[in-house]
Design an enzyme around this catalytic site. Structure first.
Site, short mmCIF file in Angstrom:
data_model
loop_
_atom_site.label_atom_id
_atom_site.label_comp_id
_atom_site.label_asym_id
_atom_site.label_seq_id
_atom_site.Cartn_x
_atom_site.Cartn_y
_atom_site.Cartn_z
N GLY A 1 -65.36 -20.46 -35.30
CA GLY A 1 -66.52 -21.35 -35.42
C GLY A 1 -67.80 -20.63 -35.03
O GLY A 1 -68.74 -21.20 -34.50
N GLN B 1 -73.06 -24.29 -33.70
CA GLN B 1 -74.11 -24.30 -32.67
C GLN B 1 -73.61 -23.78 -31.32
O GLN B 1 -74.36 -23.09 -30.62
CB GLN B 1 -74.81 -25.65 -32.55
CG GLN B 1 -73.93 -26.88 -32.37
CD GLN B 1 -74.67 -27.99 -31.63
OE1 GLN B 1 -75.86 -27.88 -31.35
NE2 GLN B 1 -73.96 -29.06 -31.30
N GLN C 1 -53.85 -20.92 -36.57
CA GLN C 1 -54.51 -20.01 -35.61
C GLN C 1 -53.55 -19.61 -34.49
O GLN C 1 -53.52 -18.46 -34.05
CB GLN C 1 -55.80 -20.63 -35.06
CG GLN C 1 -56.88 -20.71 -36.15
CD GLN C 1 -58.22 -21.21 -35.65
OE1 GLN C 1 -58.40 -21.49 -34.47
NE2 GLN C 1 -59.17 -21.34 -36.56
N ASN D 1 -62.64 -29.85 -30.14
CA ASN D 1 -61.99 -31.13 -29.80
C ASN D 1 -61.07 -31.66 -30.88
O ASN D 1 -61.30 -31.39 -32.05
CB ASN D 1 -63.08 -32.17 -29.52
CG ASN D 1 -63.65 -31.98 -28.14
OD1 ASN D 1 -62.94 -31.70 -27.20
ND2 ASN D 1 -64.97 -32.11 -28.03
N ASP E 1 -67.15 -30.39 -18.00
CA ASP E 1 -67.02 -31.62 -17.21
C ASP E 1 -67.15 -31.30 -15.72
O ASP E 1 -67.82 -32.02 -14.97
CB ASP E 1 -65.66 -32.27 -17.52
CG ASP E 1 -65.45 -32.40 -19.02
OD1 ASP E 1 -66.18 -33.15 -19.65
OD2 ASP E 1 -64.56 -31.70 -19.55
N HIS F 1 -59.99 -33.92 -21.70
CA HIS F 1 -61.43 -33.81 -21.97
C HIS F 1 -61.82 -34.93 -22.93
O HIS F 1 -61.89 -34.77 -24.14
CB HIS F 1 -61.77 -32.45 -22.60
CG HIS F 1 -63.18 -32.40 -23.10
ND1 HIS F 1 -64.27 -32.37 -22.26
CD2 HIS F 1 -63.70 -32.41 -24.35
CE1 HIS F 1 -65.37 -32.36 -22.96
NE2 HIS F 1 -65.06 -32.39 -24.24
P1 NAX Z 1 -70.48 -26.99 -35.18
O1 NAX Z 1 -70.08 -27.97 -36.22
O2 NAX Z 1 -71.91 -26.63 -35.00
O3 NAX Z 1 -69.70 -25.62 -35.44
C1 NAX Z 1 -68.34 -25.57 -35.71
C2 NAX Z 1 -68.09 -24.37 -36.58
O4 NAX Z 1 -66.69 -24.23 -36.73
C3 NAX Z 1 -68.70 -24.47 -37.98
O5 NAX Z 1 -69.51 -23.34 -38.22
C4 NAX Z 1 -67.47 -24.50 -38.88
O6 NAX Z 1 -67.69 -23.85 -40.13
C5 NAX Z 1 -66.45 -23.76 -38.05
N1 NAX Z 1 -65.07 -24.02 -38.42
C6 NAX Z 1 -64.51 -25.15 -38.90
N2 NAX Z 1 -63.22 -24.96 -39.19
C7 NAX Z 1 -62.93 -23.68 -38.88
C8 NAX Z 1 -61.77 -22.89 -38.98
N3 NAX Z 1 -60.62 -23.38 -39.48
N4 NAX Z 1 -61.83 -21.60 -38.58
C9 NAX Z 1 -62.98 -21.08 -38.11
N5 NAX Z 1 -64.13 -21.78 -38.02
C10 NAX Z 1 -64.10 -23.06 -38.39
O7 NAX Z 1 -69.83 -27.51 -33.84
P2 NAX Z 1 -70.17 -27.09 -32.33
O8 NAX Z 1 -71.26 -27.94 -31.83
O9 NAX Z 1 -70.32 -25.63 -32.26
O10 NAX Z 1 -68.85 -27.59 -31.57
C11 NAX Z 1 -67.60 -26.98 -31.78
C12 NAX Z 1 -66.49 -27.78 -31.16
O11 NAX Z 1 -66.65 -27.86 -29.76
C13 NAX Z 1 -66.41 -29.23 -31.64
O12 NAX Z 1 -65.06 -29.54 -31.91
C14 NAX Z 1 -66.87 -30.01 -30.42
O13 NAX Z 1 -66.33 -31.31 -30.40
C15 NAX Z 1 -66.35 -29.17 -29.31
N6 NAX Z 1 -66.91 -29.37 -27.97
C16 NAX Z 1 -66.07 -29.28 -26.91
C17 NAX Z 1 -66.50 -29.41 -25.61
C18 NAX Z 1 -65.56 -29.30 -24.46
O14 NAX Z 1 -66.02 -29.50 -23.33
N7 NAX Z 1 -64.28 -28.98 -24.61
C19 NAX Z 1 -67.92 -29.71 -25.32
C20 NAX Z 1 -68.84 -29.36 -26.44
C21 NAX Z 1 -68.32 -29.66 -27.81
O15 NAX Z 1 -68.51 -31.04 -28.07
#
Ligand code: NAX
Length: 328
Positions: A11, A15, A112, A131, A159, A187
């Site tokens: 990813g 962001q 993966q 998530n 958290d 989480h």
């Molecule tokens: P974004 O949507 O900005 O970025 C995610 C990226 O992952 C995209 O560029 C997408 O193309 C890529 N992606 C999707 N499927 C993929 C795959 N099979 N292989 C490789 N890349 C892939 O999301 P972002 O804000 O960066 O958040 C990423 C993840 O973090 C989300 O699932 C979000 O819910 C999770 N979070 C987890 C947190 C935690 O505390 N554990 C907190 C922050 C965040 O909410």
């Protein structure tokens, strides 16, 4: 010169990726003397954006950055990975049921996990951020039978850090004076931030606070719902703070916790504190020499027990659901 550590980030064009990669490359993940090689995994349509981020990384001329590879193939991206940060995931969209969400993420984390199993370095350490992080970590771990299960962890550090700041503000004490805070469980909104073993400037945090109403009605929900509050305020989900927490998680795992303190990590349960074995749940852990251990022997009072149990029950339901889908 030291051999560079291979850090795979999935990813990478997202962001969190944008906030994370520059800090890895500048030495915050592993240390100011550890060269790194970045291996970025993205889906095909986002490869160009990932290349853009890689161009900016190049333009920083980071002394520690020994190279950047970009791929849409997990078998390539995880090749030789020493640290794997699984950030990319399928977000929940409107009208999506939990089963759909778990299934969509199974389609990401199962292959993966398999690629990590087949191609990562023997010492690989995995952190799942995407998530539902705990259950995605479980899916990846189940797909990697040749990798020790304890190398698969999920991110609870955001958290944990959120809870530190809330307690610091409530007690008017600097963060550095707060120790032994714990996040338990999933989480998600059911997570339980526990201050009953925490100390504030050497005193019992619960005694310093002495306000169970604040604990139940303010502290716990504020920490648990902080992600939603950030979305509400920023119009986008936590990114820099999430990246910071990922850095903290791996840095602590590799370099250790401070004497007398601990941190929170989502790790496969060994049955401690009544958490069913194998669930990836958050525990208080100490880290030393690249290994973590659950802090044992803590008294769990009734207030805490009910909340830990509720969060663990949610994790069990998620595990049942992915079992039903054949993902583990
Ligand atoms: P974004 O949507 O900005 O970025 C995610 C990226 O992952 C995209 O560029 C997408 O193309 C890529 N992606 C999707 N499927 C993929 C795959 N099979 N292989 C490789 N890349 C892939 O999301 P972002 O804000 O960066 O958040 C990423 C993840 O973090 C989300 O699932 C979000 O819910 C999770 N979070 C987890 C947190 C935690 O505390 N554990 C907190 C922050 C965040 O909410």
């Amino acid at each position: 010169t030291r051999t560079p550590v291979n850090v795979t980030v999935t990813g990478a064009a997202g962001q969190i990726g944008y906030a994370l990669l520059f800090r890895i490359a500048s030495g915050h993940l592993l240390g100011a003397d550890v060269p790194v090689r970045l291996r970025l995994l993205e889906i095909t349509p986002a490869l160009k954006a990932a290349e853009g981020t890689a161009m900016e990384l190049d333009d920083c001329a980071f002394p520690l950055l020994q190279g950047i590879d970009i791929s849409d193939d997990p078998n390539v991206a995880f090749d030789g990975a020493n640290v794997a940060l699984l950030v990319g995931a399928r977000p929940r969209t409107k009208g999506m049921e939990r089963g759909d969400l778990l299934e969509a993420n199974g389609g990401i984390f199962k292959p993966q996990g398999r690629a990590i199993n087949d191609h990562a370095a023997d010492d690989v350490k995995v952190l799942v951020v995407g998530n539902p992080a705990n259950t995605n970590a479980l899916i990846a771990q189940a797909a990697a039978p040749d990798v020790p299960a304890e190398r698969f962890t999920s991110m609870m550090r955001l958290d944990h850090n959120r809870a530190l700041t809330q307690l610091s503000k409530k007690t008017g004490t600097p963060i550095t004076e707060i120790k032994r805070l714990t996040i338990w469980g999933n989480h998600s909104a059911t997570q339980y931030p526990d201050i009953f073993h925490a100390t504030v400037a050497g005193k019992s945090a619960a005694e310093v606070v002495n306000d169970e109403k604040w604990l139940a009605e303010d502290f716990v929900p504020t920490v648990a719902k902080r992600g939603a509050a950030i979305i509400e305020a920023r119009g986008a989900s936590s990114a820099a703070s999430a990246a910071n927490a990922a850095i903290d998680h791996v840095h602590t795992w590799v370099n250790g916790t401070a004497e007398g303190d601990w941190t929170s990590m989502g790790i496969p349960s060994d049955g401690s504190y009544g958490v069913p074995e194998g669930l990836i749940s958050s525990f208080p852990v100490t880290c030393k020499d690249g290994k973590y251990e659950i802090v044992q022997g803590l008294d769990v009072n009734e207030f805490s027990r009910a909340r830990i149990d509720a969060s663990v029950k949610e994790l069990e339901e998620e595990r049942e659901a992915v079992r039903g889908l054949g993902l583990i």
